[in-house]
Every structure is written in structure tokens, then in C-alpha cells.
Design a protein around this motif. Structure first.
Motif, PDB file in Angstrom:
ATOM      1  N   PHE A  55       0.810  -1.226   0.000  1.00 60.93           N
ATOM      2  CA  PHE A  55       0.000   0.000   0.000  1.00 60.93           C
ATOM      3  C   PHE A  55       0.839   1.270   0.000  1.00 60.93           C
ATOM      4  O   PHE A  55       0.307   2.367   0.066  1.00 60.93           O
ATOM      5  N   GLY A  56       2.158   1.106  -0.053  1.00 58.69           N
ATOM      6  CA  GLY A  56       3.012   2.304  -0.090  1.00 58.69           C
ATOM      7  C   GLY A  56       4.089   2.236   0.967  1.00 58.69           C
ATOM      8  O   GLY A  56       4.116   1.312   1.784  1.00 58.69           O
ATOM      9  N   PRO A  57       4.996   3.215   0.963  1.00 58.47           N
ATOM     10  CA  PRO A  57       6.138   3.195   1.884  1.00 58.47           C
ATOM     11  C   PRO A  57       5.690   3.253   3.343  1.00 58.47           C
ATOM     12  O   PRO A  57       4.748   3.972   3.691  1.00 58.47           O
ATOM     13  N   LEU A  58       6.355   2.476   4.168  1.00 57.25           N
ATOM     14  CA  LEU A  58       5.978   2.389   5.581  1.00 57.25           C
ATOM     15  C   LEU A  58       6.660   3.494   6.393  1.00 57.25           C
ATOM     16  O   LEU A  58       7.782   3.889   6.074  1.00 57.25           O
ATOM     17  N   PRO A  59       6.011   3.949   7.455  1.00 55.87           N
ATOM     18  CA  PRO A  59       6.658   4.944   8.320  1.00 55.87           C
ATOM     19  C   PRO A  59       7.748   4.266   9.163  1.00 55.87           C
ATOM     20  O   PRO A  59       7.701   3.048   9.365  1.00 55.87           O
ATOM     21  N   LEU A  60       8.703   5.061   9.650  1.00 58.95           N
ATOM     22  CA  LEU A  60       9.850   4.460  10.344  1.00 58.95           C
ATOM     23  C   LEU A  60       9.495   3.500  11.491  1.00 58.95           C
ATOM     24  O   LEU A  60      10.085   2.423  11.557  1.00 58.95           O
ATOM     25  N   PRO A  61       8.550   3.827  12.364  1.00 59.68           N
ATOM     26  CA  PRO A  61       8.312   2.879  13.469  1.00 59.68           C
ATOM     27  C   PRO A  61       7.919   1.490  12.962  1.00 59.68           C
ATOM     28  O   PRO A  61       8.260   0.482  13.576  1.00 59.68           O
ATOM     29  N   ILE A  62       7.221   1.442  11.833  1.00 58.69           N
ATOM     30  CA  ILE A  62       6.830   0.133  11.297  1.00 58.69           C
ATOM     31  C   ILE A  62       7.985  -0.482  10.512  1.00 58.69           C
ATOM     32  O   ILE A  62       8.351  -1.640  10.698  1.00 58.69           O
ATOM     33  N   ARG A  63       8.600   0.327   9.669  1.00 59.00           N
ATOM     34  CA  ARG A  63       9.669  -0.196   8.809  1.00 59.00           C
ATOM     35  C   ARG A  63      10.870  -0.678   9.601  1.00 59.00           C
ATOM     36  O   ARG A  63      11.544  -1.625   9.229  1.00 59.00           O
ATOM     37  N   ARG A  64      11.141  -0.024  10.736  1.00 57.21           N
ATOM     38  CA  ARG A  64      12.343  -0.366  11.493  1.00 57.21           C
ATOM     39  C   ARG A  64      12.050  -1.215  12.722  1.00 57.21           C
ATOM     40  O   ARG A  64      12.853  -1.277  13.650  1.00 57.21           O
ATOM     41  N   GLY A  65      10.880  -1.828  12.730  1.00 57.03           N
ATOM     42  CA  GLY A  65      10.634  -2.862  13.736  1.00 57.03           C
ATOM     43  C   GLY A  65      10.223  -2.411  15.121  1.00 57.03           C
ATOM     44  O   GLY A  65      10.249  -3.206  16.063  1.00 57.03           O
ATOM     45  N   ALA A  66       9.829  -1.142  15.287  1.00 55.26           N
ATOM     46  CA  ALA A  66       9.401  -0.724  16.630  1.00 55.26           C
ATOM     47  C   ALA A  66       7.983  -1.203  16.940  1.00 55.26           C
ATOM     48  O   ALA A  66       7.611  -1.359  18.094  1.00 55.26           O
ATOM     49  N   VAL A  67       7.189  -1.438  15.888  1.00 57.05           N
ATOM     50  CA  VAL A  67       5.856  -1.999  16.113  1.00 57.05           C
ATOM     51  C   VAL A  67       6.031  -3.509  16.166  1.00 57.05           C
ATOM     52  O   VAL A  67       6.384  -4.137  15.171  1.00 57.05           O
ATOM     53  N   VAL A  68       5.827  -4.079  17.350  1.00 51.52           N
ATOM     54  CA  VAL A  68       6.166  -5.494  17.521  1.00 51.52           C
ATOM     55  C   VAL A  68       4.967  -6.438  17.577  1.00 51.52           C
ATOM     56  O   VAL A  68       5.095  -7.616  17.301  1.00 51.52           O
ATOM     57  N   GLY A  69       3.809  -5.909  17.948  1.00 54.76           N
ATOM     58  CA  GLY A  69       2.690  -6.845  18.132  1.00 54.76           C
ATOM     59  C   GLY A  69       1.383  -6.310  17.585  1.00 54.76           C
ATOM     60  O   GLY A  69       1.256  -5.138  17.250  1.00 54.76           O
ATOM     61  N   HIS A  70       0.405  -7.198  17.473  1.00 57.67           N
ATOM     62  CA  HIS A  70      -0.930  -6.771  17.026  1.00 57.67           C
ATOM     63  C   HIS A  70      -2.001  -7.734  17.523  1.00 57.67           C
ATOM     64  O   HIS A  70      -1.701  -8.865  17.923  1.00 57.67           O
ATOM     65  N   ARG A  71      -3.218  -7.255  17.504  1.00 58.19           N
ATOM     66  CA  ARG A  71      -4.384  -8.126  17.638  1.00 58.19           C
ATOM     67  C   ARG A  71      -5.292  -7.827  16.452  1.00 58.19           C
ATOM     68  O   ARG A  71      -5.566  -6.648  16.175  1.00 58.19           O
ATOM     69  N   ASP A  72      -5.723  -8.841  15.783  1.00 59.40           N
ATOM     70  CA  ASP A  72      -6.726  -8.702  14.706  1.00 59.40           C
ATOM     71  C   ASP A  72      -6.360  -7.708  13.606  1.00 59.40           C
ATOM     72  O   ASP A  72      -7.240  -7.079  13.019  1.00 59.40           O
ATOM     73  N   PHE A  73      -5.076  -7.549  13.344  1.00 63.54           N
ATOM     74  CA  PHE A  73      -4.692  -6.590  12.299  1.00 63.54           C
ATOM     75  C   PHE A  73      -5.217  -7.020  10.926  1.00 63.54           C
ATOM     76  O   PHE A  73      -5.353  -6.199  10.016  1.00 63.54           O
ATOM     77  N   GLU A  74      -5.533  -8.305  10.786  1.00 63.07           N
ATOM     78  CA  GLU A  74      -6.097  -8.798   9.523  1.00 63.07           C
ATOM     79  C   GLU A  74      -7.326  -7.996   9.102  1.00 63.07           C
ATOM     80  O   GLU A  74      -7.580  -7.806   7.915  1.00 63.07           O
ATOM     81  N   LYS A  75      -8.080  -7.534  10.106  1.00 63.17           N
ATOM     82  CA  LYS A  75      -9.278  -6.727   9.792  1.00 63.17           C
ATOM     83  C   LYS A  75      -8.906  -5.470   9.024  1.00 63.17           C
ATOM     84  O   LYS A  75      -9.621  -5.046   8.122  1.00 63.17           O
ATOM     85  N   VAL A  76      -7.800  -4.860   9.437  1.00 59.13           N
ATOM     86  CA  VAL A  76      -7.363  -3.623   8.779  1.00 59.13           C
ATOM     87  C   VAL A  76      -6.882  -3.952   7.367  1.00 59.13           C
ATOM     88  O   VAL A  76      -7.201  -3.241   6.412  1.00 59.13           O
ATOM     89  N   LEU A  77      -6.152  -5.052   7.235  1.00 56.48           N
ATOM     90  CA  LEU A  77      -5.683  -5.449   5.902  1.00 56.48           C
ATOM     91  C   LEU A  77      -6.864  -5.712   4.975  1.00 56.48           C
ATOM     92  O   LEU A  77      -6.861  -5.302   3.810  1.00 56.48           O
ATOM     93  N   ASP A  78      -7.899  -6.365   5.505  1.00 56.83           N
ATOM     94  CA  ASP A  78      -9.095  -6.620   4.696  1.00 56.83           C
ATOM     95  C   ASP A  78      -9.741  -5.306   4.263  1.00 56.83           C
ATOM     96  O   ASP A  78     -10.125  -5.154   3.101  1.00 56.83           O
ATOM     97  N   ALA A  79      -9.863  -4.378   5.209  1.00 57.49           N
ATOM     98  CA  ALA A  79     -10.494  -3.090   4.882  1.00 57.49           C
ATOM     99  C   ALA A  79      -9.686  -2.384   3.799  1.00 57.49           C
ATOM    100  O   ALA A  79     -10.251  -1.755   2.894  1.00 57.49           O
ATOM    101  N   LEU A  80      -8.360  -2.488   3.888  1.00 56.22           N
ATOM    102  CA  LEU A  80      -7.516  -1.847   2.879  1.00 56.22           C
ATOM    103  C   LEU A  80      -7.693  -2.517   1.518  1.00 56.22           C
ATOM    104  O   LEU A  80      -7.847  -1.851   0.500  1.00 56.22           O
ATOM    105  N   LYS A  81      -7.702  -3.842   1.537  1.00 54.78           N
ATOM    106  CA  LYS A  81      -7.825  -4.573   0.280  1.00 54.78           C
ATOM    107  C   LYS A  81      -9.183  -4.329  -0.370  1.00 54.78           C
ATOM    108  O   LYS A  81      -9.295  -4.180  -1.578  1.00 54.78           O
ATOM    109  N   ASN A  82     -10.230  -4.304   0.447  1.00 55.56           N
ATOM    110  CA  ASN A  82     -11.583  -4.142  -0.101  1.00 55.56           C
ATOM    111  C   ASN A  82     -12.004  -2.693  -0.224  1.00 55.56           C
ATOM    112  O   ASN A  82     -13.132  -2.404  -0.605  1.00 55.56           O
ATOM    113  N   ASN A  83     -11.080  -1.813   0.205  1.00 51.18           N
ATOM    114  CA  ASN A  83     -11.418  -0.392   0.154  1.00 51.18           C
ATOM    115  C   ASN A  83     -12.722  -0.083   0.878  1.00 51.18           C
ATOM    116  O   ASN A  83     -13.520   0.737   0.423  1.00 51.18           O
ATOM    117  N   SER A  84     -12.927  -0.756   2.010  1.00 54.96           N
ATOM    118  CA  SER A  84     -14.219  -0.605   2.691  1.00 54.96           C
ATOM    119  C   SER A  84     -14.184   0.446   3.793  1.00 54.96           C
ATOM    120  O   SER A  84     -15.180   0.667   4.470  1.00 54.96           O
TER     121      SER A  84
END
Ligand code: TRP
Ligand code: SF4
Length: 374
Positions: free
Chosen positions: A41-70
Motif C-alpha cells: 500500500f506504499g512506503p511504511l513509516p519508520l516505526p513500522i519499517r524499522r521494527g518498533a511496532v512489535v505486536g498486534h491483535r486482529d490486524f487482519e481486519k485492517v488489511l481486509d479493509a484496505l484490500k476491499n477499500n471498505s
């Protein structure tokens, strides 16, 4: 087997370093399982690109929303209990990124929590919120289009209704299980208010979002666990679903250990005079060795170095350039003095530009959010 009791205290000043425990005890998933799917979806911001974001819950929902443009909403909050520093900037960097991907952004100014739990005066909290937080968000590039920024103490009535309804379906025993015995009414108030923060974008009055992403520091997970349970209990009555969340690590303090709002030497604030910030940096703890000779022989330890981290998460965008800093440190070719001078120069440039934008945005910050009347 002994029962291991492990709690995270979101109000402790210790910070949570041992974040693996979030995975093993609480079911948070490693973010590196999903991060590659964001790349398209485009270039990642530094905290994500450089590994500072380490965990998630249910992030798949966000990926689905992005993919479906919902469409999806992002909600997070910051507590105005001190200066806004580079640790806080990591949250806003992510907010700006998701905003660029189309998220509708809700930002809570946690003044109820700062007053009740951190015991700041109302006046202090409101001034800090405007001059430190809101103005810095704008200067960092937060867009005001489709932005909902509010004080927890001055929002719309439907939001307060949620706090009142939630109180009915939460028990004292479960609060104690999550937060420990040391629970005072102000904390309970802050906790229920935060649950309303997280879930209110799902109400039709606020857009009726079915996907809400909450990017936070690791220590906030107890609030998300509680809020997920509350969402389940209100799935019939209000149609709520569980939020998605991501968790980032804390930035290390310049003095070694955790960056702490009560220890000005440990952080670089976005509004500090530049000379002061540079001098904090020059005095910072590093991953260097005891003597220059030893460092040339053994190399430095960038992975333990807060100066390296500043470059990695804030000051150096180009991957090649960062890699060179890492390698020159590891090999002992570059010593800390030289490295700090170069970092100071980058910091000076960043702060100069940032503070210019800050001055331009001061007035706007005052008009963007409705102020509590007391
Ligand atoms: N408790 C958060 C902090 O200490 C602030 C906060 C309030 C928040 N409401 C929120 C964070 C909702 C995420 C989502 O900084
Ligand atoms: Fe840190 Fe730089 Fe020293 Fe390496 S050379 S330990 S990155 S200050």
C-alpha cells in the motif's frame, strides 16, 4: 506447575521491556507476521519499517479493509501529562501514515486520565494538550480533514452514554484481575472512558465504523483486553465488534533505561530549545565501550544504544545510510564522539524545521478542538 501471575500496569513508570510476555500470556501476535502485507500500500513509516511496532491483535481486519477499500477508522489517545517527546512522536507517525491510507482519525486527549490518575490541575492539562500535543501533531503533518480530535471531558453525549452503559457489564473482580488491587475510582473512570474512546467510532452517530485500529504502546494492552470483552458483551445491544490494535516498543531513554516524562534528561521534547536537545544528546548513554582503544578493537553495540535508536526511528530515512552507521559502529571504525556529532546535526536540522512548522500551527491548534469550559 506454579501459576504464574503476570500483570501489566499501564500507569507504572517502569515501562514494559519484556514484551515477549504479551505473546505468551495474552495472545498478542507478532507484527512481523502481517507487516509484509502492508508494504503493497506504499512506503511504511519508520516505526513500522524499522521494527518498533512489535505486536498486534486482529490486524487482519485492517488489511481486509484496505484490500476491499471498505474504509476504517483509527483511534488512539495521548495523555497530556508532560511534554510531547520523540517517544510520543512514534504514535503520531503511525497515525499520519494510516491517515494517508484513508483512515478516518479519532484522537482522544486523555485529560480525564491526566487529571484523575496523574493528578494534574485542569488548567495544566488543557494548556499542555494545546501547546504540546495538538500543535505538535499538526506540525508533524497530521491532516485536519476527516479528523476528530476531542477532550475526554468535552465530547458528544453519545460517548458519555457508552461509559454509563459499560459500567453495568464490568465487574470489580475482572478489573482487579486485569489491573491489580490498587484500583481507585479515578482509575476505573479512566478505564471505562478509554473503552468508550476505543468503541465509540462504531456507533452510527460517529460513522458506524466496523473496523477500528488502535495503535498504542505495549503497556496499553490491558485496556484493549478489557475493551474487547466489553465489545463482545455489547455485540447484540449496540452491534459492537472487537477493535484491532498494534503495539509499539518504548523508545529508550537517553540516560539509559526507560524514557520518562518525569526525567527531562532522558528524552528529547519536540518543543525544547534546540541547544538543550543537542546537549542532552551529547551527554547520552551509548552502546560504546569504556575506552577508545577497546571500542576500536571490539566495536560498539548499536542494538543497545539510544543514540542509534534516534537515528533508526526518527532521524535517518535512507536505509543505506542507517546500515552504514550500524556497520561503522559494529566494526569500531566510528567512535561515539563522531557518531554523536553527526546525530546532533541531524537532530538540529529536524528540530529547526519542526519548530518552524510548530510556530505556524500554534493558532490553528486552538481552533481545532473544542475546549472544556472548566
Ligand atoms: N491511556 C493512554 C495513555 O496513557 C491514553 C488514551 C486514552 C488512549 N484513551 C485512549 C490510548 C484510547 C489509546 C486509545 O497514554
Ligand atoms: Fe551508539 Fe554511535 Fe557509539 Fe555506536 S558509535 S555505540 S551507534 S553512539
Amino acid at each position: 506447575m506454579p501459576i504464574v501471575e503476570f500483570r501489566i500496569d499501564p500507569w507504572s513508570s517502569e515501562g514494559l521491556r519484556d514484551y515477549e510476555k504479551l505473546f505468551t500470556y495474552f495472545g498478542v501476535r507478532p507484527f512481523n507476521e502481517v507487516v509484509h502485507q502492508l508494504e503493497s500500500f506504499g512506503p511504511l513509516p519508520l516505526p513500522i519499517r524499522r521494527g518498533a511496532v512489535v505486536g498486534h491483535r486482529d490486524f487482519e481486519k485492517v488489511l481486509d479493509a484496505l484490500k476491499n477499500n471498505s474504509g476504517f477508522a483509527l483511534l488512539t489517545g495521548l495523555m497530556p501529562s508532560g511534554k510531547m517527546h520523540l517517544g510520543h512522536k512514534m504514535v503520531i507517525d503511525q497515525v499520519i501514515y494510516y491517515q494517508s491510507l484513508g483512515a478516518e482519525v479519532f484522537l482522544a486527549i486523555a485529560d480525564v486520565e491526566a487529571y484523575g490518575v496523574r493528578k494534574l490541575s485542569r488548567e495544566e492539562v488543557i494548556n499542555l494538550a494545546l501547546n504540546e500535543y495538538v500543535a505538535n501533531y499538526l506540525a508533524l503533518g497530521l491532516e485536519t480533514k476527516k479528523l476528530h480530535m476531542y477532550f475526554q471531558s468535552s465530547y458528544r453525549k453519545e460517548y458519555y452514554r457508552l461509559i454509563q452503559l459499560f459500567a453495568k457489564k464490568v465487574t470489580m473482580a475482572e478489573l482487579v484481575a486485569i489491573y491489580g488491587e490498587d484500583l481507585e475510582p479515578a482509575k476505573i473512570m479512566a478505564v471505562l472512558t478509554q473503552a468508550a474512546d476505543i468503541l465509540h467510532p462504531e456507533l452510527p452517530h460517529f460513522g458506524g465504523f466496523k473496523t477500528v485500529l488502535v495503535p498504542v504502546g505495549l503497556d496499553q494492552d490491558p485496556h484493549l483486553r478489557l475493551t474487547r470483552d466489553i465489545a463482545d458483551r455489547f455485540s447484540d445491544e449496540l452491534g459492537f465488534t472487537r477493535p484491532a490494535s498494534t503495539y509499539h516498543k518504548f523508545l529508550s531513554g537517553l540516560t539509559g533505561g526507560k524514557m520518562s516524562s518525569s526525567k527531562p534528561e532522558s528524552f528529547i521534547a519536540l518543543t525544547d530549545p534546540i541547544s538543550e536537545s543537542v546537549s542532552k544528546l551529547m551527554k547520552a548513554f551509548t552502546g560504546g565501550r569504556a575506552t577508545a582503544e577497546e571500542q576500536r578493537r571490539l566495536g560498539g553495540e548499536p542494538d543497545k544504544c539510544p543514540v542509534y535508536e534516534l537515528n533508526q526511528l526518527h532521524l535517518v530515512q535512507e536505509d543505506e545510510k542507517l546500515k552504514k552507521i550500524y556497520e561503522d559502529c559494529k566494526s569500531g571504525t566510528m567512535l561515539c564522539g563522531e557518531c554523536k556529532l553527526a546525530t546532533a546535526e541531524r537532530l538540529r536540522k529536524f528540530l529547526e524545521k519542526h519548530q518552524e512548522k510548530l510556530a505556524e500551527n500554534k493558532e490553528k491548534a486552538r481552533t481545532l478542538v473544542e475546549l472544556p469550559d472548566f
